[in-house]
Design an enzyme around this catalytic site. Structure first.
Site, PDB file in Angstrom:
ATOM      1  N   TRP A  10      34.477  -0.447  18.640  1.00  0.00           N
ATOM      2  CA  TRP A  10      35.030  -1.793  18.804  1.00  0.00           C
ATOM      3  C   TRP A  10      34.009  -2.882  18.448  1.00  0.00           C
ATOM      4  O   TRP A  10      34.348  -4.067  18.469  1.00  0.00           O
ATOM      5  CB  TRP A  10      35.526  -1.994  20.237  1.00  0.00           C
ATOM      6  CG  TRP A  10      36.669  -1.104  20.617  1.00  0.00           C
ATOM      7  CD1 TRP A  10      37.250  -0.129  19.846  1.00  0.00           C
ATOM      8  CD2 TRP A  10      37.378  -1.101  21.863  1.00  0.00           C
ATOM      9  NE1 TRP A  10      38.269   0.474  20.538  1.00  0.00           N
ATOM     10  CE2 TRP A  10      38.369  -0.090  21.787  1.00  0.00           C
ATOM     11  CE3 TRP A  10      37.267  -1.831  23.040  1.00  0.00           C
ATOM     12  CZ2 TRP A  10      39.233   0.181  22.839  1.00  0.00           C
ATOM     13  CZ3 TRP A  10      38.135  -1.563  24.089  1.00  0.00           C
ATOM     14  CH2 TRP A  10      39.112  -0.579  23.989  1.00  0.00           C
ATOM     15  N   LYS A  11      32.773  -2.480  18.215  1.00  0.00           N
ATOM     16  CA  LYS A  11      31.712  -3.440  17.854  1.00  0.00           C
ATOM     17  C   LYS A  11      31.668  -4.600  18.852  1.00  0.00           C
ATOM     18  O   LYS A  11      32.004  -4.414  20.017  1.00  0.00           O
ATOM     19  CB  LYS A  11      31.904  -3.916  16.409  1.00  0.00           C
ATOM     20  CG  LYS A  11      32.033  -2.751  15.426  1.00  0.00           C
ATOM     21  CD  LYS A  11      31.916  -3.166  14.003  1.00  0.00           C
ATOM     22  CE  LYS A  11      32.061  -1.939  13.115  1.00  0.00           C
ATOM     23  NZ  LYS A  11      31.829  -2.235  11.724  1.00  0.00           N
ATOM     24  N   HIS A  94      23.810   3.278  13.662  1.00  0.00           N
ATOM     25  CA  HIS A  94      24.828   2.570  12.873  1.00  0.00           C
ATOM     26  C   HIS A  94      24.132   1.610  11.915  1.00  0.00           C
ATOM     27  O   HIS A  94      23.135   0.976  12.266  1.00  0.00           O
ATOM     28  CB  HIS A  94      25.786   1.817  13.800  1.00  0.00           C
ATOM     29  CG  HIS A  94      26.994   1.327  13.086  1.00  0.00           C
ATOM     30  ND1 HIS A  94      26.973   0.196  12.299  1.00  0.00           N
ATOM     31  CD2 HIS A  94      28.245   1.836  13.002  1.00  0.00           C
ATOM     32  CE1 HIS A  94      28.173   0.028  11.778  1.00  0.00           C
ATOM     33  NE2 HIS A  94      28.963   1.013  12.185  1.00  0.00           N
ATOM     34  N   GLU A 166      28.588   7.471   6.840  1.00  0.00           N
ATOM     35  CA  GLU A 166      29.167   6.139   6.655  1.00  0.00           C
ATOM     36  C   GLU A 166      28.510   5.445   5.472  1.00  0.00           C
ATOM     37  O   GLU A 166      27.433   4.836   5.618  1.00  0.00           O
ATOM     38  CB  GLU A 166      28.937   5.292   7.907  1.00  0.00           C
ATOM     39  CG  GLU A 166      29.640   5.832   9.135  1.00  0.00           C
ATOM     40  CD  GLU A 166      30.078   4.700  10.055  1.00  0.00           C
ATOM     41  OE1 GLU A 166      31.273   4.560  10.260  1.00  0.00           O
ATOM     42  OE2 GLU A 166      29.225   3.944  10.524  1.00  0.00           O
ATOM     43  N   GLY A 233      36.207   1.621  12.448  1.00  0.00           N
ATOM     44  CA  GLY A 233      35.680   0.325  12.884  1.00  0.00           C
ATOM     45  C   GLY A 233      36.804  -0.660  13.130  1.00  0.00           C
ATOM     46  O   GLY A 233      37.515  -0.567  14.134  1.00  0.00           O
TER      47      GLY A 233
HETATM   48  C1  PEP Z   1      31.963   1.300  11.167  1.00  0.00           C
HETATM   49  O1  PEP Z   1      31.364   0.235  11.199  1.00  0.00           O
HETATM   50  O2  PEP Z   1      31.535   2.310  11.762  1.00  0.00           O
HETATM   51  C2  PEP Z   1      33.204   1.361  10.406  1.00  0.00           C
HETATM   52  C3  PEP Z   1      33.695   2.525  10.099  1.00  0.00           C
HETATM   53  O3  PEP Z   1      33.760   0.143  10.087  1.00  0.00           O
HETATM   54  P1  PEP Z   1      35.101  -0.150   9.244  1.00  0.00           P
HETATM   55  O4  PEP Z   1      36.102   0.923   9.623  1.00  0.00           O
HETATM   56  O5  PEP Z   1      35.535  -1.490   9.708  1.00  0.00           O
HETATM   57  O6  PEP Z   1      34.724  -0.097   7.818  1.00  0.00           O
END
Ligand code: PEP
Length: 260
Positions: A10-11, A94, A166, A233
């Protein structure tokens, strides 16, 4: 058999009230799944209240960050020791923390060790930036981030942990990595695990893909060989989208080859 793992990061979104509302909606919308494990990573502030409201048959919690010392005069910090009763997992490494908070390879390594020491499972994020990708450095970056982070760990520690690939250039940018690019990176991560710890660890350690995950990408992404789940994300704070991602993973779960 490995369960498909879906993690929602959820950041720095949602205050405690909004976070609680989202949990309520997810609780209503997502049933208990035997084949899918769903993990929520709200802000540090919302972890405690959510832990009381959460249906533990459906969801587990993850911390987005903590400090690697267990206790001491470190004003403003929260340790993995303080989180050990509260969370099952911790997101570590991250790209936003590496980029905006200057987390070096060594800091990530120490955080991974601290989480393991406190019986919290690390979800280690690794991935290349656009610049590194264009320079043909993806494999070197993944190798360096992986080997440093695992430095203090035994095979047993690594087998239980989670590694999330990622590609930084596809996080929140609207760009998406192609299935063959993802497959190549996953294969390389597995190769490194094999070189460091042997076949069993390479097969057992769970590997996620994250970056730009939307419900419509779940099928094609989870079908890539070696992927055990997704790190989501921005779509994770939209309960419809997140529930659709979990639904799609559940439907696909029965079709994916099991390698665990
Ligand atoms: C993340 O930041 O781990 C991520 C997967 O972000 P998003 O799905 O928004 O690209």
């Amino acid at each position: 058999m490995k369960r498909t793992l879906i993690v929602g990061n959820w950041k720095m979104h949602l205050n405690v009230h909004e976070a609680s509302l989202l949990v309520h909606r997810l609780n209503e919308r997502i049933p208990v799944h035997r084949t899918v494990e769903v993990v929520l990573a709200p802000s540090l502030l919302a972890l405690q209240p959510i832990s009381v409201e959460l249906d533990r048959r459906k969801f587990r919690l993850a911390a987005q960050n903590a400090y690697y010392k267990d206790a001491g005069a470190f004003t403003g910090e929260v340790s993995y020791t303080m989180l050990r009763e509260l969370v099952h997992y911790a997101i570590i490494g991250h790209s936003e923390r590496r980029m905006y908070f200057d987390e070096t390879l060594e800091v990530v390594r120490d955080k991974v060790a601290a989480a393991v020491r406190n019986e919290i499972i690390p979800i280690l994020c690794i991935g290349e930036t656009n610049h590194e990708r264009l320079q043909g450095e993806t494999q070197r970056v993944l190798h360096d981030q992986l080997t440093t982070a695992l430095f203090h760990l035994t095979s047993e520690d690594v087998e239980t942990m989670v590694i999330a690939y990622e590609p930084v250039w596809a996080i929140g940018t609207g760009q998406t990595a192609k299935p063959d690019e993802i497959a190549k990176a996953i294969g390389w991560i597995k190769h490194n695990l094999y070189e460091l710890y042997g076949t069993q660890v390479a097969e057992t350690t769970r590997i996620l893909y994250g970056a730009g995950v939307e419900p419509e990408f779940v099928g094609s992404t989870l079908s890539i060989e070696g992927i055990d789940g997704l790190l989501v994300g921005s779509a994770s704070i939209n309960y419809q989208k997140f529930a659709d991602i979990v639904d799609a993973a559940y439907r696909l779960g029965h079709e994916r080859p099991t390698d665990g």
